[in-house]
Design a protein around this motif. Structure first.
Motif, short mmCIF file in Angstrom:
data_model
loop_
_atom_site.label_atom_id
_atom_site.label_comp_id
_atom_site.label_asym_id
_atom_site.label_seq_id
_atom_site.Cartn_x
_atom_site.Cartn_y
_atom_site.Cartn_z
N ASP A 34 0.16 -3.37 5.08
CA ASP A 34 -0.36 -3.08 3.74
C ASP A 34 -1.52 -2.11 3.86
N VAL A 35 -1.27 -0.88 3.49
CA VAL A 35 -2.27 0.17 3.65
C VAL A 35 -3.47 0.01 2.72
N LEU A 36 -3.31 -0.72 1.63
CA LEU A 36 -4.42 -0.90 0.69
C LEU A 36 -5.65 -1.51 1.35
N HIS A 37 -5.43 -2.48 2.22
CA HIS A 37 -6.55 -3.12 2.90
C HIS A 37 -7.15 -2.20 3.96
N LEU A 38 -6.32 -1.41 4.61
CA LEU A 38 -6.81 -0.50 5.64
C LEU A 38 -7.65 0.62 5.04
N ARG A 39 -7.33 1.06 3.86
CA ARG A 39 -8.10 2.13 3.20
C ARG A 39 -9.55 1.74 3.00
N LYS A 40 -9.82 0.47 2.90
CA LYS A 40 -11.20 0.00 2.71
C LYS A 40 -12.02 0.11 3.98
N LEU A 41 -11.35 0.31 5.10
CA LEU A 41 -12.04 0.46 6.39
C LEU A 41 -12.31 1.94 6.62
N SER A 42 -13.35 2.45 6.00
CA SER A 42 -13.62 3.90 6.01
C SER A 42 -13.97 4.44 7.39
N LYS A 43 -14.35 3.57 8.33
CA LYS A 43 -14.70 4.03 9.68
C LYS A 43 -13.55 3.85 10.67
N LEU A 44 -12.40 3.42 10.19
CA LEU A 44 -11.25 3.20 11.06
C LEU A 44 -10.77 4.53 11.64
N THR A 45 -10.74 4.61 12.97
CA THR A 45 -10.30 5.82 13.64
C THR A 45 -9.06 5.59 14.50
N TYR A 46 -8.67 4.34 14.74
CA TYR A 46 -7.52 4.03 15.59
C TYR A 46 -6.77 2.82 15.07
N LEU A 47 -5.47 2.95 14.95
CA LEU A 47 -4.60 1.85 14.56
C LEU A 47 -3.45 1.79 15.56
N GLY A 48 -3.43 0.74 16.35
CA GLY A 48 -2.37 0.57 17.35
C GLY A 48 -1.24 -0.29 16.83
N LEU A 49 -0.06 0.27 16.78
CA LEU A 49 1.12 -0.43 16.26
C LEU A 49 2.28 -0.40 17.24
N GLY A 50 2.01 -0.16 18.49
CA GLY A 50 3.07 -0.02 19.47
C GLY A 50 3.93 -1.26 19.64
N ASN A 51 5.18 -1.00 19.96
CA ASN A 51 6.15 -2.06 20.25
C ASN A 51 6.33 -3.05 19.10
N ASN A 52 6.41 -2.52 17.90
CA ASN A 52 6.69 -3.29 16.69
C ASN A 52 7.90 -2.67 16.01
N PRO A 53 8.70 -3.46 15.28
CA PRO A 53 9.89 -2.92 14.60
C PRO A 53 9.55 -2.22 13.28
N ILE A 54 8.72 -1.20 13.36
CA ILE A 54 8.28 -0.46 12.18
C ILE A 54 9.13 0.81 12.08
N SER A 55 9.60 1.09 10.89
CA SER A 55 10.44 2.29 10.69
C SER A 55 9.59 3.55 10.77
N LYS A 56 10.26 4.65 11.07
CA LYS A 56 9.58 5.95 11.10
C LYS A 56 9.04 6.31 9.72
N THR A 57 9.74 5.88 8.68
CA THR A 57 9.29 6.12 7.31
C THR A 57 7.97 5.39 7.05
N GLU A 58 7.85 4.16 7.53
CA GLU A 58 6.62 3.38 7.36
C GLU A 58 5.47 4.03 8.13
N ILE A 59 5.73 4.50 9.33
CA ILE A 59 4.68 5.17 10.11
C ILE A 59 4.23 6.44 9.40
N LYS A 60 5.17 7.19 8.86
CA LYS A 60 4.84 8.41 8.12
C LYS A 60 3.96 8.08 6.91
N ARG A 61 4.30 7.02 6.20
CA ARG A 61 3.51 6.59 5.03
C ARG A 61 2.08 6.24 5.44
N LEU A 62 1.95 5.52 6.54
CA LEU A 62 0.63 5.15 7.03
C LEU A 62 -0.19 6.39 7.42
#
Length: 75
Positions: A34-62
Protein backbone atom coordinates in the motif's frame (compact mmCIF):
# COMPACT_ATOMS: atom_id res chain seq x y z
CA UNK A 1 1.49 -28.06 -7.07
CA UNK A 2 2.19 -26.15 -3.86
CA UNK A 3 -0.16 -23.37 -2.83
CA UNK A 4 1.67 -20.05 -2.64
CA UNK A 5 0.17 -17.57 -0.21
CA UNK A 6 0.11 -13.99 -1.43
CA UNK A 7 -0.63 -10.98 0.67
CA UNK A 8 -0.61 -7.22 0.88
CA UNK A 9 1.98 -5.95 3.32
CA UNK A 10 0.35 -4.17 6.25
CA UNK A 11 2.84 -1.39 6.68
CA UNK A 12 0.40 1.06 8.27
CA UNK A 13 2.30 1.05 11.60
CA UNK A 14 5.38 2.38 9.78
CA UNK A 15 3.65 5.59 8.68
CA UNK A 16 4.37 7.17 12.07
CA UNK A 17 8.12 6.55 11.81
CA UNK A 18 8.72 9.70 9.80
CA UNK A 19 12.53 9.54 10.02
CA UNK A 20 12.68 6.03 8.57
CA UNK A 21 15.05 5.87 5.60
CA UNK A 22 15.02 2.14 4.76
CA UNK A 23 12.34 -0.54 4.72
CA UNK A 24 13.38 -4.11 3.93
CA UNK A 25 10.52 -6.47 3.12
CA UNK A 26 12.53 -9.11 1.27
CA UNK A 27 11.45 -12.78 1.37
CA UNK A 28 7.96 -12.24 2.81
CA UNK A 29 5.56 -13.59 0.14
CA UNK A 30 4.21 -10.05 -0.37
CA UNK A 31 2.28 -9.53 -3.59
CA UNK A 32 1.44 -5.82 -3.13
CA UNK A 33 2.34 -2.84 -0.97
CA UNK A 34 0.00 0.00 0.00
CA UNK A 35 1.84 3.04 -1.29
CA UNK A 36 -0.34 5.49 0.67
CA UNK A 37 1.45 4.66 3.90
CA UNK A 38 4.88 4.78 2.28
CA UNK A 39 4.27 8.27 0.88
CA UNK A 40 4.12 9.55 4.45
CA UNK A 41 7.74 8.47 4.93
CA UNK A 42 9.29 11.52 3.27
CA UNK A 43 12.86 10.44 4.15
CA UNK A 44 12.50 6.94 2.70
CA UNK A 45 15.37 6.31 0.29
CA UNK A 46 15.37 2.48 0.04
CA UNK A 47 12.62 -0.11 -0.23
CA UNK A 48 13.73 -3.74 -0.43
CA UNK A 49 11.18 -6.08 -1.98
CA UNK A 50 13.38 -8.86 -3.28
CA UNK A 51 12.18 -12.42 -3.62
CA UNK A 52 8.48 -11.60 -3.30
CA UNK A 53 5.71 -12.52 -5.78
CA UNK A 54 5.15 -8.91 -6.85
CA UNK A 55 4.17 -8.21 -10.44
CA UNK A 56 6.22 -5.94 -12.67
CA UNK A 57 3.15 -3.70 -12.91
CA UNK A 58 3.09 -3.32 -9.11
CA UNK A 59 6.81 -2.48 -9.04
CA UNK A 60 6.29 0.11 -11.77
CA UNK A 61 3.42 1.68 -9.78
CA UNK A 62 5.60 1.88 -6.68
CA UNK A 63 8.48 3.47 -8.60
CA UNK A 64 6.15 6.09 -10.07
CA UNK A 65 4.73 6.92 -6.63
CA UNK A 66 8.03 6.91 -4.73
CA UNK A 67 10.34 8.71 -7.13
CA UNK A 68 12.98 9.61 -4.51
CA UNK A 69 13.18 6.04 -3.23
CA UNK A 70 15.36 3.27 -4.67
CA UNK A 71 13.21 0.15 -4.97
CA UNK A 72 15.26 -3.03 -4.93
CA UNK A 73 13.38 -5.93 -6.51
CA UNK A 74 14.61 -9.28 -7.73
CA UNK A 75 12.80 -12.56 -8.27
Amino acid sequence: MAHQRRSTADISPLQHLINLTEVRLDNNQISSVDVLHLRKLSKLTYLGLGNNPISKTEIKRLKQSLRKCHIDFYE
